[in-house]
Enzyme design. Sequence first.
Site, short mmCIF file in Angstrom:
data_model
loop_
_atom_site.label_atom_id
_atom_site.label_comp_id
_atom_site.label_asym_id
_atom_site.label_seq_id
_atom_site.Cartn_x
_atom_site.Cartn_y
_atom_site.Cartn_z
N ASP A 1 93.71 25.89 12.81
CA ASP A 1 93.54 24.70 11.98
C ASP A 1 93.31 23.39 12.87
O ASP A 1 93.84 23.70 13.96
CB ASP A 1 94.90 24.43 10.79
CG ASP A 1 94.87 23.30 9.83
OD1 ASP A 1 93.47 23.18 9.35
OD2 ASP A 1 95.53 22.60 9.98
N ASP B 1 99.67 24.31 9.61
CA ASP B 1 100.67 23.54 9.28
C ASP B 1 100.70 23.04 8.05
O ASP B 1 101.88 22.40 7.35
CB ASP B 1 100.77 22.25 10.35
CG ASP B 1 99.77 21.13 10.03
OD1 ASP B 1 98.63 21.64 9.42
OD2 ASP B 1 100.12 20.28 9.92
N ASP C 1 96.89 26.12 4.32
CA ASP C 1 96.87 27.05 5.33
C ASP C 1 97.88 28.35 5.08
O ASP C 1 97.83 29.33 5.49
CB ASP C 1 97.57 26.57 6.77
CG ASP C 1 96.39 25.44 7.25
OD1 ASP C 1 95.23 25.44 7.40
OD2 ASP C 1 96.94 24.14 7.83
#
Length: 449
Positions: free
Chosen positions: A125, A320, A324
Amino acid sequence: MSGSTNAGEAFDLRATRAAADSTYAGIVRLVEAAQASKAPMARLADRYSLLFLAVTVALAIAAWWFTGDPIRAVAVLVVATPCPLILAVPVALVAGLSRAAHFGVLIKGAKPLEALARIKTLILDKTGTLTDGRPQIVRIDRLGEMAEDEILHFAAALDQASKHPVAQAIVAAAQAQGIALPVPGGVVETPGEGVAGTIDGRQVIIGGAGFVAAQAGIAVPEAAVIAAGAVVVSVAVDGKLAGHLVMADALRAGTADLLAGLRKLGVARIVLATGDRRAVAEAVTEGLGLDAVHADLAPGQKVALVLAERAGGPVMMVGDGVNDAPALAAADIGVAMGARGAAASAEAADVVLLVDHLDRLLPGIEIAQRSRRIAMESVVAGIGLSVLGMIVAAFGYLTPVQGALLQELIDVAVILNALRALRIQPGRTAAGPDDAASGAPHRATSTPA
């Protein structure tokens, strides 16, 4: 809306859909579906135990069948020791879990440890994972005679009255430079736009260019030239525009070295998956040598990307945020940034980084690989010695009592070898001061996509 605080005036809120139709509820359903579809991981012991049992029974029957001596069959059965499987393997893997925790990597069990050792594809990410997750000052543009330190002094002093993440980042930048910040007075904050107040008897306004111009009664300043993803915070003092603070969500320090280290550990493919705009994603990752950059992704699209990448081998997803969580659950190994990440991502993940340092991935993967190697060594050496002892016993060179003693020696040897995992010293354990907090753009003008 749970946990939200109204920072402005009172208003009437009308719910038009049920909670089950919310984005968060949809993410929860994605997580549950991903966890249910994930194939269970096989343990090392499970793969070899039945084979060892078959070999043991075959040797014992053969010894009795061809010699007619049941004592030889008993000796074979006594020498046979499954301890390299039922004891040495778990000891090595649990020791690896303990060692990884020492380096700030919480691995939720032996199965994730085994899978972590075989990772071939890494999906990252962007915001809060590859980057710090909050804007940092990249430059200060002066528009008058005031020095850069003075502009930062007035901006940070006034922003002490705001709880917005960008305001807190400006205050942190000033404190890092040792700038003394007086207490602001007469503060008036317009949520999402800016703050006005007095600092050392001088009128200060900080926020977006339009807000500052309106409050100071001046013309809207010409927009500063900024990179994709950056924001501009304008500062006016005593009715005059003093300058702009140009801010961006910076890449974590040492990211290039981290990615190079991961490739050395066997990660063949590294991919970025972000919900941010493509222009921002490409600007942030320029020069990192990523294999692919996927932008403008919704949570469900991240899950689809994880499943597609599985064709090239085991996949690890690092993230995080709440968005996600489904991808973390769908990946062979999900890694959550646990220091400041969302609780939902930590719950869905198989591995949690206990400190806000992405470089903890290096010792985590290395410990997993070496722990698995030690476990395999214990299996090969222990089972090999045991099979050799069974063959010797089948030929009548070992009595049952001698076989029992030999079995104990083999057990002790493989367990001691497995305990070596407690002394693993990863080759790369550098830590950096990646102290960041997630935040949204604040009272600023951003460049168009």
